[in-house]
Design a protein around this motif. Sequence first.
Motif, mmCIF file in Angstrom:
data_model
loop_
_atom_site.group_PDB
_atom_site.id
_atom_site.type_symbol
_atom_site.label_atom_id
_atom_site.label_comp_id
_atom_site.label_asym_id
_atom_site.label_seq_id
_atom_site.Cartn_x
_atom_site.Cartn_y
_atom_site.Cartn_z
ATOM 1 N N UNK A 180 63.381 7.503 36.396
ATOM 2 C CA UNK A 180 62.228 7.146 35.558
ATOM 3 C C UNK A 180 62.688 6.449 34.283
ATOM 4 N N UNK A 181 63.722 6.967 33.656
ATOM 5 C CA UNK A 181 64.231 6.368 32.419
ATOM 6 C C UNK A 181 64.738 4.949 32.663
ATOM 7 N N UNK A 182 65.545 4.776 33.694
ATOM 8 C CA UNK A 182 66.061 3.447 34.010
ATOM 9 C C UNK A 182 64.941 2.467 34.316
ATOM 10 N N UNK A 183 63.984 2.908 35.129
ATOM 11 C CA UNK A 183 62.882 2.047 35.523
ATOM 12 C C UNK A 183 62.001 1.702 34.320
ATOM 13 N N UNK A 190 74.795 7.156 36.991
ATOM 14 C CA UNK A 190 74.879 5.786 36.455
ATOM 15 C C UNK A 190 74.383 4.729 37.457
ATOM 16 N N UNK A 191 74.728 4.902 38.727
ATOM 17 C CA UNK A 191 74.263 3.950 39.747
ATOM 18 C C UNK A 191 72.750 4.020 39.880
ATOM 19 N N UNK A 192 72.192 5.228 39.884
ATOM 20 C CA UNK A 192 70.741 5.382 39.987
ATOM 21 C C UNK A 192 70.052 4.750 38.782
ATOM 22 N N UNK A 193 70.581 4.984 37.602
ATOM 23 C CA UNK A 193 70.012 4.383 36.392
ATOM 24 C C UNK A 193 70.022 2.857 36.500
ATOM 25 N N UNK A 194 71.166 2.283 36.889
ATOM 26 C CA UNK A 194 71.299 0.835 36.984
ATOM 27 C C UNK A 194 70.348 0.250 38.028
ATOM 28 N N UNK A 216 67.600 1.577 39.168
ATOM 29 C CA UNK A 216 66.225 1.781 38.696
ATOM 30 C C UNK A 216 65.864 0.774 37.610
ATOM 31 N N UNK A 217 66.802 0.521 36.719
ATOM 32 C CA UNK A 217 66.584 -0.471 35.662
ATOM 33 C C UNK A 217 66.344 -1.849 36.271
ATOM 34 N N UNK A 218 67.253 -2.264 37.146
ATOM 35 C CA UNK A 218 67.150 -3.591 37.745
ATOM 36 C C UNK A 218 65.920 -3.735 38.625
ATOM 37 N N UNK A 219 65.514 -2.645 39.285
ATOM 38 C CA UNK A 219 64.328 -2.687 40.150
ATOM 39 C C UNK A 219 63.057 -2.936 39.344
ATOM 40 N N UNK A 220 63.077 -2.637 38.056
ATOM 41 C CA UNK A 220 61.894 -2.831 37.210
ATOM 42 C C UNK A 220 61.874 -4.210 36.569
ATOM 43 N N UNK A 221 62.837 -5.029 36.927
ATOM 44 C CA UNK A 221 62.823 -6.412 36.484
ATOM 45 C C UNK A 221 62.448 -7.255 37.700
ATOM 46 N N UNK A 222 62.535 -8.525 37.594
ATOM 47 C CA UNK A 222 62.163 -9.406 38.701
ATOM 48 C C UNK A 222 63.223 -9.379 39.805
ATOM 49 N N UNK A 223 64.386 -8.812 39.544
ATOM 50 C CA UNK A 223 65.440 -8.741 40.559
ATOM 51 C C UNK A 223 64.931 -7.884 41.720
ATOM 52 N N UNK A 224 64.975 -8.412 42.931
ATOM 53 C CA UNK A 224 64.391 -7.687 44.074
ATOM 54 C C UNK A 224 65.285 -6.554 44.588
#
Length: 150
Positions: free
Chosen positions: A50-53, A11-15, A17-25
């Motif tokens: 990959x899924x999160x990103x 869950x932490x990796x997903x989160x 990875x998801x946030x890293x693919x947005x503008x959040x640095x």
Amino acid sequence: MEEILVAGGYPALFLFSFLAATIIPLGSEWLLTAMIIHGEPVVPVVATATTGNFLGACTTYLIGLYGGPFLIKKVLRVEEKSRQRAELFFARYGSWSLLLSWVPVIGDPLCLVAGIFRIPWISFSLLVITGKLARYATLAVVVRAALGSA
């Protein structure tokens, strides 16, 4: 801190990875690396990242598609210069530039521009997943190789 996040596992990796693919640095590569070092199997780790990103990139794409200037400028905080640079890059290389959606600084604006330019969802998805999977898989192979030689 690393131990706490590694303990959070997938869950932490997903989160991240998801946030890293947005503008959040944020970056997710360090957590992927830490999980592999701690013995997690490579395939599920790479699939989760990959899924999160990818889903984070989809969020940026949808904001470009439907969000309008307010969300682009105020929520994503994409500077005009960055957006113009991404548009020029996109105009020059077309949809294929989405293979570079994982690259820091230009990747997120590329996904945004893909939405603004209304790139078909299937094309967007295939190119972005390919680029992001290649990045995470390459990192995982390098980490495993380093562990084998250590």
